[in-house]
Design a protein around this motif. Sequence first.
Motif, PDB file in Angstrom:
ATOM      1  N   VAL A 177       0.802  -1.208   0.000  1.00 13.36           N
ATOM      2  CA  VAL A 177       0.000   0.000   0.000  1.00 13.36           C
ATOM      3  C   VAL A 177       0.844   1.272   0.000  1.00 13.36           C
ATOM      4  CG1 VAL A 177      -0.210   0.206   2.518  1.00 13.36           C
ATOM      5  CG2 VAL A 177      -2.049   1.035   1.053  1.00 13.36           C
ATOM      6  N   TRP A 178       2.038   1.210   0.593  1.00 11.43           N
ATOM      7  CA  TRP A 178       2.854   2.426   0.674  1.00 11.43           C
ATOM      8  C   TRP A 178       3.392   2.850  -0.681  1.00 11.43           C
ATOM      9  CZ3 TRP A 178       2.189   5.329   4.657  1.00 11.43           C
ATOM     10  CH2 TRP A 178       1.728   4.750   5.838  1.00 11.43           C
ATOM     11  N   GLY A 179       3.533   1.905  -1.590  1.00  8.18           N
ATOM     12  CA  GLY A 179       3.875   2.285  -2.951  1.00  8.18           C
ATOM     13  C   GLY A 179       2.768   3.098  -3.592  1.00  8.18           C
ATOM     14  N   SER A 180       1.519   2.697  -3.329  1.00 11.26           N
ATOM     15  CA  SER A 180       0.384   3.449  -3.862  1.00 11.26           C
ATOM     16  C   SER A 180       0.291   4.838  -3.248  1.00 11.26           C
ATOM     17  CB  SER A 180      -0.912   2.673  -3.613  1.00 11.26           C
ATOM     18  OG  SER A 180      -0.875   1.426  -4.260  1.00 11.26           O
ATOM     19  N   ILE A 181       0.600   4.932  -1.965  1.00 10.94           N
ATOM     20  CA  ILE A 181       0.604   6.247  -1.309  1.00 10.94           C
ATOM     21  C   ILE A 181       1.676   7.139  -1.932  1.00 10.94           C
ATOM     22  CG2 ILE A 181       1.086   7.436   0.872  1.00 10.94           C
ATOM     23  CD1 ILE A 181      -0.214   5.049   2.292  1.00 10.94           C
ATOM     24  N   ALA A 182       2.847   6.563  -2.218  1.00 10.29           N
ATOM     25  CA  ALA A 182       3.913   7.333  -2.872  1.00 10.29           C
ATOM     26  C   ALA A 182       3.459   7.811  -4.248  1.00 10.29           C
ATOM     27  CB  ALA A 182       5.168   6.479  -2.992  1.00 10.29           C
ATOM     28  N   PHE A 183       2.715   6.965  -4.961  1.00 10.89           N
ATOM     29  CA  PHE A 183       2.174   7.352  -6.268  1.00 10.89           C
ATOM     30  C   PHE A 183       1.261   8.566  -6.124  1.00 10.89           C
ATOM     31  CE2 PHE A 183      -0.790   7.330  -9.742  1.00 10.89           C
ATOM     32  CZ  PHE A 183      -0.109   6.805 -10.833  1.00 10.89           C
ATOM     33  N   ILE A 184       0.400   8.544  -5.113  1.00 10.35           N
ATOM     34  CA  ILE A 184      -0.525   9.660  -4.893  1.00 10.35           C
ATOM     35  C   ILE A 184       0.238  10.953  -4.635  1.00 10.35           C
ATOM     36  CG2 ILE A 184      -2.292  10.580  -3.337  1.00 10.35           C
ATOM     37  CD1 ILE A 184      -3.148   7.663  -2.854  1.00 10.35           C
ATOM     38  N   VAL A 185       1.202  10.890  -3.732  1.00 11.27           N
ATOM     39  CA  VAL A 185       1.952  12.093  -3.363  1.00 11.27           C
ATOM     40  C   VAL A 185       2.700  12.647  -4.568  1.00 11.27           C
ATOM     41  CG1 VAL A 185       3.843  12.968  -1.940  1.00 11.27           C
ATOM     42  CG2 VAL A 185       2.158  11.410  -0.940  1.00 11.27           C
ATOM     43  N   SER A 186       3.380  11.768  -5.323  1.00  9.47           N
ATOM     44  CA  SER A 186       4.146  12.257  -6.472  1.00  9.47           C
ATOM     45  C   SER A 186       3.235  12.810  -7.561  1.00  9.47           C
ATOM     46  CB  SER A 186       5.021  11.132  -7.045  1.00  9.47           C
ATOM     47  OG  SER A 186       4.235  10.096  -7.588  1.00  9.47           O
ATOM     48  N   THR A 187       2.050  12.217  -7.721  1.00  7.87           N
ATOM     49  CA  THR A 187       1.102  12.719  -8.721  1.00  7.87           C
ATOM     50  C   THR A 187       0.571  14.098  -8.343  1.00  7.87           C
ATOM     51  OG1 THR A 187       0.463  10.477  -9.336  1.00  7.87           O
ATOM     52  CG2 THR A 187      -1.058  12.237  -9.918  1.00  7.87           C
ATOM     53  N   LEU A 188       0.241  14.278  -7.061  1.00  5.37           N
ATOM     54  CA  LEU A 188      -0.256  15.587  -6.605  1.00  5.37           C
ATOM     55  C   LEU A 188       0.824  16.660  -6.741  1.00  5.37           C
ATOM     56  CD1 LEU A 188      -2.313  14.556  -3.450  1.00  5.37           C
ATOM     57  CD2 LEU A 188      -3.204  15.398  -5.625  1.00  5.37           C
TER      58      LEU A 188
ATOM     59  N   TRP B 106      -6.069  11.534 -10.848  1.00  2.00           N
ATOM     60  CA  TRP B 106      -5.193  10.372 -10.782  1.00  2.00           C
ATOM     61  C   TRP B 106      -5.027   9.913  -9.335  1.00  2.00           C
ATOM     62  CZ3 TRP B 106      -3.186   7.237 -14.456  1.00  2.00           C
ATOM     63  CH2 TRP B 106      -3.269   7.671 -15.783  1.00  2.00           C
ATOM     64  N   SER B 107      -4.881  10.857  -8.426  1.00  8.28           N
ATOM     65  CA  SER B 107      -4.699  10.506  -7.013  1.00  8.28           C
ATOM     66  C   SER B 107      -5.945   9.867  -6.428  1.00  8.28           C
ATOM     67  CB  SER B 107      -4.327  11.757  -6.207  1.00  8.28           C
ATOM     68  OG  SER B 107      -3.106  12.304  -6.673  1.00  8.28           O
ATOM     69  N   ALA B 108      -7.118  10.280  -6.900  1.00 10.19           N
ATOM     70  CA  ALA B 108      -8.360   9.680  -6.408  1.00 10.19           C
ATOM     71  C   ALA B 108      -8.401   8.193  -6.718  1.00 10.19           C
ATOM     72  CB  ALA B 108      -9.567  10.381  -7.039  1.00 10.19           C
ATOM     73  N   GLY B 109      -7.982   7.835  -7.931  1.00 10.45           N
ATOM     74  CA  GLY B 109      -7.967   6.429  -8.295  1.00 10.45           C
ATOM     75  C   GLY B 109      -7.019   5.621  -7.434  1.00 10.45           C
ATOM     76  N   VAL B 110      -5.842   6.175  -7.186  1.00  8.71           N
ATOM     77  CA  VAL B 110      -4.856   5.439  -6.395  1.00  8.71           C
ATOM     78  C   VAL B 110      -5.250   5.434  -4.919  1.00  8.71           C
ATOM     79  CG1 VAL B 110      -2.412   5.200  -5.865  1.00  8.71           C
ATOM     80  CG2 VAL B 110      -3.111   6.044  -8.095  1.00  8.71           C
ATOM     81  N   THR B 111      -5.913   6.492  -4.455  1.00 11.55           N
ATOM     82  CA  THR B 111      -6.411   6.493  -3.072  1.00 11.55           C
ATOM     83  C   THR B 111      -7.417   5.366  -2.867  1.00 11.55           C
ATOM     84  OG1 THR B 111      -6.110   8.890  -2.892  1.00 11.55           O
ATOM     85  CG2 THR B 111      -7.585   7.853  -1.302  1.00 11.55           C
ATOM     86  N   ALA B 112      -8.286   5.171  -3.832  1.00  7.83           N
ATOM     87  CA  ALA B 112      -9.237   4.060  -3.765  1.00  7.83           C
ATOM     88  C   ALA B 112      -8.495   2.725  -3.767  1.00  7.83           C
ATOM     89  CB  ALA B 112     -10.208   4.141  -4.938  1.00  7.83           C
ATOM     90  N   GLU B 113      -7.439   2.641  -4.576  1.00  5.47           N
ATOM     91  CA  GLU B 113      -6.596   1.449  -4.613  1.00  5.47           C
ATOM     92  C   GLU B 113      -5.952   1.200  -3.251  1.00  5.47           C
ATOM     93  OE1 GLU B 113      -2.149   0.837  -6.313  1.00  5.47           O
ATOM     94  OE2 GLU B 113      -3.610   1.558  -7.758  1.00  5.47           O
ATOM     95  N   VAL B 114      -5.455   2.268  -2.620  1.00  2.24           N
ATOM     96  CA  VAL B 114      -4.830   2.161  -1.303  1.00  2.24           C
ATOM     97  C   VAL B 114      -5.815   1.596  -0.280  1.00  2.24           C
ATOM     98  CG1 VAL B 114      -3.979   3.537   0.642  1.00  2.24           C
ATOM     99  CG2 VAL B 114      -3.084   3.943  -1.653  1.00  2.24           C
ATOM    100  N   THR B 115      -7.048   2.049  -0.366  1.00  2.44           N
ATOM    101  CA  THR B 115      -8.075   1.577   0.572  1.00  2.44           C
ATOM    102  C   THR B 115      -8.233   0.064   0.484  1.00  2.44           C
ATOM    103  OG1 THR B 115      -9.250   3.686   0.362  1.00  2.44           O
ATOM    104  CG2 THR B 115     -10.477   1.829   1.278  1.00  2.44           C
ATOM    105  N   VAL B 116      -8.226  -0.453  -0.738  1.00  2.00           N
ATOM    106  CA  VAL B 116      -8.348  -1.898  -0.912  1.00  2.00           C
ATOM    107  C   VAL B 116      -7.146  -2.619  -0.311  1.00  2.00           C
ATOM    108  CG1 VAL B 116      -8.380  -3.755  -2.634  1.00  2.00           C
ATOM    109  CG2 VAL B 116      -9.830  -1.745  -2.933  1.00  2.00           C
ATOM    110  N   PHE B 117      -5.937  -2.086  -0.525  1.00  2.56           N
ATOM    111  CA  PHE B 117      -4.757  -2.732   0.044  1.00  2.56           C
ATOM    112  C   PHE B 117      -4.791  -2.708   1.572  1.00  2.56           C
ATOM    113  CE2 PHE B 117      -2.548  -1.789  -4.137  1.00  2.56           C
ATOM    114  CZ  PHE B 117      -2.544  -3.115  -4.534  1.00  2.56           C
ATOM    115  N   PHE B 118      -5.270  -1.616   2.153  1.00  3.28           N
ATOM    116  CA  PHE B 118      -5.384  -1.552   3.606  1.00  3.28           C
ATOM    117  C   PHE B 118      -6.375  -2.597   4.124  1.00  3.28           C
ATOM    118  CE2 PHE B 118      -3.586   2.888   4.073  1.00  3.28           C
ATOM    119  CZ  PHE B 118      -2.611   2.513   4.984  1.00  3.28           C
ATOM    120  N   LEU B 119      -7.401  -2.864   3.340  1.00  4.36           N
ATOM    121  CA  LEU B 119      -8.437  -3.815   3.747  1.00  4.36           C
ATOM    122  C   LEU B 119      -8.173  -5.223   3.231  1.00  4.36           C
ATOM    123  CD1 LEU B 119     -11.602  -1.602   3.079  1.00  4.36           C
ATOM    124  CD2 LEU B 119     -10.522  -2.067   5.289  1.00  4.36           C
TER     125      LEU B 119
END
Length: 407
Positions: free
Chosen positions: A146-157, A257-270
């Motif tokens: 999940v932390w890779g996805s979080i990094a994607f969000i931050v770099s995209t923003l 783009w970050s919205a999509g990856v944030t949703a992805e992060v939620t799935v990884f957390f769960l």
Amino acid sequence: MIPASIPSPAGRAPPYFRLRSALSYCAPLIVNGIALPFFPVWLATLNFTDHEIGIILAVPMVVRVLVAPVVALFADRMKERAYVLLWSGGLSLLTAIALFWANDFTTVLLVYALQGATYAPYLPVVESITISGVRRWGIDYGSTRVWGSIAFIVSTLIGGQLIGAFGGSMVPPLMVVGFVLTTLMALYCPRIGPTRRRGHPLDIKAPPIGNALRNPQLLLTMIGVSIQQASHALFYTFASIYWHHIGFSGTQVGVLWSAGVTAEVTVFFLSKRLGRRFSAWTLMRFGAAMCVCRWIIFPMDLGFSGHFVLQCFHAFTYACVHLGVQRRIVATVQETQEASAQGVYFFYNGMCLGLATIASGYIYAWLGVAGFYTMALLAAVGLGMIITAFYLQPQSSGNGGKTLESA
């Protein structure tokens, strides 16, 4: 949840294994967080046509799928898989620097194709190291990935803000920064030694299958998922350009783009909770079905808020499917084939995505945003193959002949 082996009391994970694995995911996904949404925007600033943009983005994908399985095969036989990451990150950094002097179609194509070759093994090898941790010490895959996805969000923003302020010319410098981080993280990625020849049994209903890389069910599953994932090609290539065309700012594009990856992060957390409740097959089938719906809806007049909601479908169309196929790989192959299995999956995924990306340039030039209907058809083909693979699995006489939905 990906099934984990029972941790051995005699063997312990390297210090900070989970943290170092998570950071190893962060570095390459920082690069992806810039390249995926904004590299097409940079290509558009060079006045390339839709066909040329499609070719430039597709050729590295084809190169990756030829290189990654070969390197992954060698990685399985090396004393330390993490050594692959160092040369991969370093050589990719050199190609990113070379983009500063590339401004015509042929030069950009050659440099970006070379980058595809050098960068190809990085993420599959990180994936194989992390999944070895899942097998050996019971590390939770989802909370690490999940932390890779979080990094994607931050770099995209951040990338969206900078590109909105300074234009598409900011893309090459941002990619250089990302590749510097990948090279540094190659030094800190966990060293766990060679793959084990006699691993612990997996905590699943069916034992891993010998010579699993030739197993028809696993191969059909990986191909079906790869075709479904390839339906994202038109989106990856032209979504940012389309959003700019209909008036969204660089910041808004970054938010989408970050919205999509944030949703992805939620799935990884769960992922643990989802793993207890749903089988891998259910996750893959549901995600592929949602993918068909996503591309049917995309061409509609949605406005920013509508596209924001639709981006959240990425939780299903990517994350659920990804978790499902990784669980099937872990349930089917031995650890000695881990990097090879990831390389094979990477091959199918990249080849399908590369061919679909080449086609996307022509589809978008011909149909515009209506081309997403062809992506819905492609996702439906992938869904059909996943369903077919499910019915190929052996039946259990101990369960009254009912097919097992294991792992």
